[in-house]
Design a protein around this motif. Structure first.
Motif, PDB file in Angstrom:
ATOM      1  N   PHE A  49      31.300  39.837   6.252  1.00  9.27           N
ATOM      2  CA  PHE A  49      30.201  39.433   5.374  1.00  9.27           C
ATOM      3  C   PHE A  49      29.123  38.671   6.131  1.00  9.27           C
ATOM      4  O   PHE A  49      29.410  37.962   7.085  1.00  9.27           O
ATOM      5  CB  PHE A  49      30.713  38.544   4.236  1.00  9.27           C
ATOM      6  N   GLN A  50      27.910  38.799   5.661  1.00  8.39           N
ATOM      7  CA  GLN A  50      26.780  38.013   6.142  1.00  8.39           C
ATOM      8  C   GLN A  50      26.378  37.037   5.045  1.00  8.39           C
ATOM      9  O   GLN A  50      26.570  37.312   3.865  1.00  8.39           O
ATOM     10  CB  GLN A  50      25.586  38.939   6.438  1.00  8.39           C
ATOM     11  N   GLY A  51      25.822  35.917   5.412  1.00 12.37           N
ATOM     12  CA  GLY A  51      25.251  34.988   4.442  1.00 12.37           C
ATOM     13  C   GLY A  51      26.242  34.135   3.693  1.00 12.37           C
ATOM     14  O   GLY A  51      25.920  33.610   2.630  1.00 12.37           O
ATOM     15  N   GLU A  52      27.441  33.966   4.204  1.00  7.89           N
ATOM     16  CA  GLU A  52      28.443  33.171   3.490  1.00  7.89           C
ATOM     17  C   GLU A  52      28.084  31.691   3.446  1.00  7.89           C
ATOM     18  O   GLU A  52      28.463  30.988   2.523  1.00  7.89           O
ATOM     19  CB  GLU A  52      29.830  33.371   4.114  1.00  7.89           C
ATOM     20  N   THR A  53      27.344  31.210   4.431  1.00  6.48           N
ATOM     21  CA  THR A  53      26.931  29.802   4.395  1.00  6.48           C
ATOM     22  C   THR A  53      25.824  29.573   3.376  1.00  6.48           C
ATOM     23  O   THR A  53      25.521  28.439   3.039  1.00  6.48           O
ATOM     24  CB  THR A  53      26.440  29.335   5.783  1.00  6.48           C
ATOM     25  N   PHE A  54      25.218  30.641   2.891  1.00  4.31           N
ATOM     26  CA  PHE A  54      24.174  30.551   1.882  1.00  4.31           C
ATOM     27  C   PHE A  54      24.737  30.979   0.535  1.00  4.31           C
ATOM     28  O   PHE A  54      24.378  32.022  -0.008  1.00  4.31           O
ATOM     29  CB  PHE A  54      22.964  31.403   2.267  1.00  4.31           C
ATOM     30  N   ASP A  55      25.656  30.205   0.016  1.00  2.46           N
ATOM     31  CA  ASP A  55      26.255  30.419  -1.308  1.00  2.46           C
ATOM     32  C   ASP A  55      27.036  31.728  -1.402  1.00  2.46           C
ATOM     33  O   ASP A  55      27.040  32.381  -2.437  1.00  2.46           O
ATOM     34  CB  ASP A  55      25.181  30.351  -2.395  1.00  2.46           C
ATOM     35  N   TYR A  56      27.664  32.144  -0.312  1.00  4.85           N
ATOM     36  CA  TYR A  56      28.542  33.322  -0.293  1.00  4.85           C
ATOM     37  C   TYR A  56      27.842  34.589  -0.782  1.00  4.85           C
ATOM     38  O   TYR A  56      28.396  35.380  -1.529  1.00  4.85           O
ATOM     39  CB  TYR A  56      29.802  33.058  -1.125  1.00  4.85           C
ATOM     40  N   ILE A  57      26.611  34.810  -0.341  1.00  5.53           N
ATOM     41  CA  ILE A  57      25.852  35.953  -0.865  1.00  5.53           C
ATOM     42  C   ILE A  57      26.427  37.295  -0.433  1.00  5.53           C
ATOM     43  O   ILE A  57      26.328  38.275  -1.168  1.00  5.53           O
ATOM     44  CB  ILE A  57      24.351  35.858  -0.506  1.00  5.53           C
ATOM     45  N   SER A  59      29.805  38.164   0.239  1.00  2.00           N
ATOM     46  CA  SER A  59      31.019  38.491  -0.523  1.00  2.00           C
ATOM     47  C   SER A  59      30.719  38.589  -2.014  1.00  2.00           C
ATOM     48  O   SER A  59      31.313  39.415  -2.712  1.00  2.00           O
ATOM     49  CB  SER A  59      32.115  37.461  -0.259  1.00  2.00           C
ATOM     50  N   SER A  60      29.797  37.788  -2.511  1.00  2.00           N
ATOM     51  CA  SER A  60      29.428  37.872  -3.936  1.00  2.00           C
ATOM     52  C   SER A  60      28.839  39.234  -4.264  1.00  2.00           C
ATOM     53  O   SER A  60      29.111  39.805  -5.330  1.00  2.00           O
ATOM     54  CB  SER A  60      28.412  36.777  -4.289  1.00  2.00           C
ATOM     55  N   LYS A  61      28.044  39.786  -3.357  1.00  2.00           N
ATOM     56  CA  LYS A  61      27.455  41.113  -3.571  1.00  2.00           C
ATOM     57  C   LYS A  61      28.535  42.187  -3.598  1.00  2.00           C
ATOM     58  O   LYS A  61      28.491  43.110  -4.425  1.00  2.00           O
ATOM     59  CB  LYS A  61      26.435  41.403  -2.464  1.00  2.00           C
ATOM     60  N   VAL A  62      29.534  42.070  -2.727  1.00  2.00           N
ATOM     61  CA  VAL A  62      30.619  43.055  -2.714  1.00  2.00           C
ATOM     62  C   VAL A  62      31.416  42.982  -4.019  1.00  2.00           C
ATOM     63  O   VAL A  62      31.718  44.014  -4.624  1.00  2.00           O
ATOM     64  CB  VAL A  62      31.534  42.853  -1.482  1.00  2.00           C
ATOM     65  N   VAL A  63      31.732  41.780  -4.488  1.00  2.00           N
ATOM     66  CA  VAL A  63      32.467  41.637  -5.755  1.00  2.00           C
ATOM     67  C   VAL A  63      31.624  42.174  -6.907  1.00  2.00           C
ATOM     68  O   VAL A  63      32.134  42.878  -7.791  1.00  2.00           O
ATOM     69  CB  VAL A  63      32.867  40.161  -5.991  1.00  2.00           C
TER      70      VAL A  63
END
Length: 101
Positions: A49-57, A59-63
């Motif tokens: 994942f990319q962007g996990e330090t920015f509010d988990y963007i 992994s959130s997109k994958v979910v």
């Protein structure tokens, strides 16, 4: 892992998110050499994942995509996961997070 620093005894590169990336690549490579890997009862999927330090963007997109049918695997078909954002030595232990339903 190795790192260089201006400060004596400090290796901030070892605490980088790249350590989790390298650990997952190493695990995938090691699993590929198992003689019976093709007979597993469940599939193994590695996600980065990319962007996990920015509010988990990432992994959130994958979910979000899993919930809406826009991903090859449905959210309900995931039995367990292991999240390795950062792997670092703490004494003689390695830290990682996981969850099993």
């Amino acid at each position: 892992l190795d790192a260089r620093s201006f400060f004596w005894g400090v290796a901030p590169g070892a605490d980088s998110a790249v350590s989790g990336f390298i650990a997952l690549l190493s695990a995938a490579e090691a699993l590929s050499h198992l003689p019976d890997i093709g007979t597993l009862r469940k599939n193994i999927m590695f996600l980065f994942f990319q962007g996990e330090t920015f509010d988990y963007i990432g992994s959130s997109k994958v979910v979000y995509d899993m919930k809406n049918g826009n991903f090859p695997i449905r959210l309900g078909n995931i039995d367990a996961y292991l999240e390795m954002n950062q792997v670092r030595g703490v004494g003689h232990w390695l830290q990682a997070q996981g969850h099993k339903h």
